[in-house]
Write a protein that holds these residues in place. Structure first.
Motif, PDB file in Angstrom:
ATOM      1  N   TRP A   1      36.340  37.499  34.696  1.00  0.00           N
ATOM      2  CA  TRP A   1      36.685  36.271  33.975  1.00  0.00           C
ATOM      3  C   TRP A   1      36.791  36.541  32.481  1.00  0.00           C
ATOM      4  O   TRP A   1      37.637  35.959  31.789  1.00  0.00           O
TER       5      TRP A   1
ATOM      6  N   LEU B   1      38.705  37.718  41.602  1.00  0.00           N
ATOM      7  CA  LEU B   1      39.489  36.576  41.133  1.00  0.00           C
ATOM      8  C   LEU B   1      40.792  36.422  41.900  1.00  0.00           C
ATOM      9  O   LEU B   1      41.242  35.310  42.170  1.00  0.00           O
TER      10      LEU B   1
ATOM     11  N   ARG C   1      34.590  29.424  38.001  1.00  0.00           N
ATOM     12  CA  ARG C   1      33.784  30.565  37.570  1.00  0.00           C
ATOM     13  C   ARG C   1      32.459  30.664  38.311  1.00  0.00           C
ATOM     14  O   ARG C   1      31.929  31.751  38.482  1.00  0.00           O
TER      15      ARG C   1
END
Length: 308
Positions: free
Chosen positions: A153, A93, A85
């Motif tokens: 996230w 991502l 992260r």
């Protein structure tokens, strides 16, 4: 004679250097991607980098070029070391934050998706250079995720983690998919633990099909009934009622009584369903047994913790 020996030695060294140069520098590195359901890069590789068939793969190649698809098994960070992260920003991502794979991050609702349904799903990971002592984490997008928006996230919630794995070329696991409708995405992280900090990342598009939300809140009934009644025939009312009533009860009942107080939430601690912890001044109840990992703080994973 002395000069001749030097010449022979030099030629031998040059030959050895040439041979060594032909050996791939990454031959000992782990490489791989999800093959079922196929990741975006695996899918576009199979379509053919030079002549992709789907509009999404065409757009991905246009954005990042064909080489990214030929290098389908290298969507990775060499020095991740579990800091996923911190190293990969929201919206990137699927590419692991690497410009080379930026086409994989395109927010589109037409990425070819594998048809799935809630319950057990056997998945396959294709490793072209498998290595032992690896951890595999799997996530799924929340029901509220919008595939036309960049993936963040906070859009993910954990599905399953397999630690200390020794993958082979094609490794299979079974995930238990939660209730979902429409397009969703399964995200995976392969973190090498022994001899390397390298980690690999995949985005696999799946489709649960249409349908209504299986977990409506109790406030749906008074707002839906007066709105539907004037415009729809009375047959709508019995259809709405059984859909709302049975889904509210099972989601509330299991979270009533905690089993024990665990104190402050701590990464690396194993928690059982019903246990309560404190985090940032608030109390949370564990919904399912698991071992806490960094990034799984109670406010971030509603599928694991409920605020009380």
């Amino acid at each position: 004679m002395h000069l001749r020996n030097k010449a022979v030695a030099g030629a031998a060294a040059l030959t050895l250097g040439t041979v060594l140069a032909l050996i791939p520098a990454t031959a000992a590195d782990a490489h791989g991607s999800m093959s079922n359901p196929p990741s975006r890069v695996y899918l576009c590789k199979n379509e053919g980098p030079e002549t992709p068939k789907s509009e999404a793969c065409k757009a991905a190649v246009a954005a990042g070029g064909t080489q990214a698809m030929y290098d389908w098994n290298e969507v990775s960070l060499l020095e991740a070391g579990g800091n996923h992260r911190a190293l990969i920003p929201d919206g990137k991502l699927c590419s692991a934050g690497r410009e080379k794979y930026r086409g994989l991050d395109l927010p589109r609702a037409d990425w070819p998706a594998t048809q799935v349904s809630p319950g057990p799903l056997e998945i396959t990971y294709h490793a072209t250079a498998p290595h032992g002592g690896s951890n595999f984490e799997f996530y799924i997008t929340k029901q509220s995720w919008d595939p036309t928006k960049p993936l963040k996230w906070s859009d993910l919630e954990p599905l399953k983690t397999f630690n200390n794995q020794n993958p082979v070329t094609f490794t299979k696991w079974t995930l238990n998919l939660p209730q979902r409708t429409g397009r969703q995405l399964i995200y995976s992280i392969w973190q090498r633990v022994l001899y390397s900090n390298e980690a690999f990342y995949t985005c696999s598009d799946v489709d649960f099909g249409g349908g209504t939300n299986p977990s409506p809140t109790p406030t749906v009934t008074p707002t839906v009934t007066p709105t539907v009644t004037p415009t729809v025939t009375p047959t709508v009312t019995p259809t709405v009622t059984p859909t709302v009533t049975p889904t509210v009860t099972p989601t509330v009942t299991p979270t009533v009584t905690p089993t024990k107080q665990e104190g402050a939430w701590t990464a690396g601690t194993s928690y059982t369903a019903g246990a309560t912890v404190t985090y940032n001044g608030s109390t949370y109840r564990c919904l399912q047994s698991h071992t806490a990992l960094p990034g799984w703080e109670p406010p971030n994973v509603p599928s694991l913790w409920q605020r009380v």
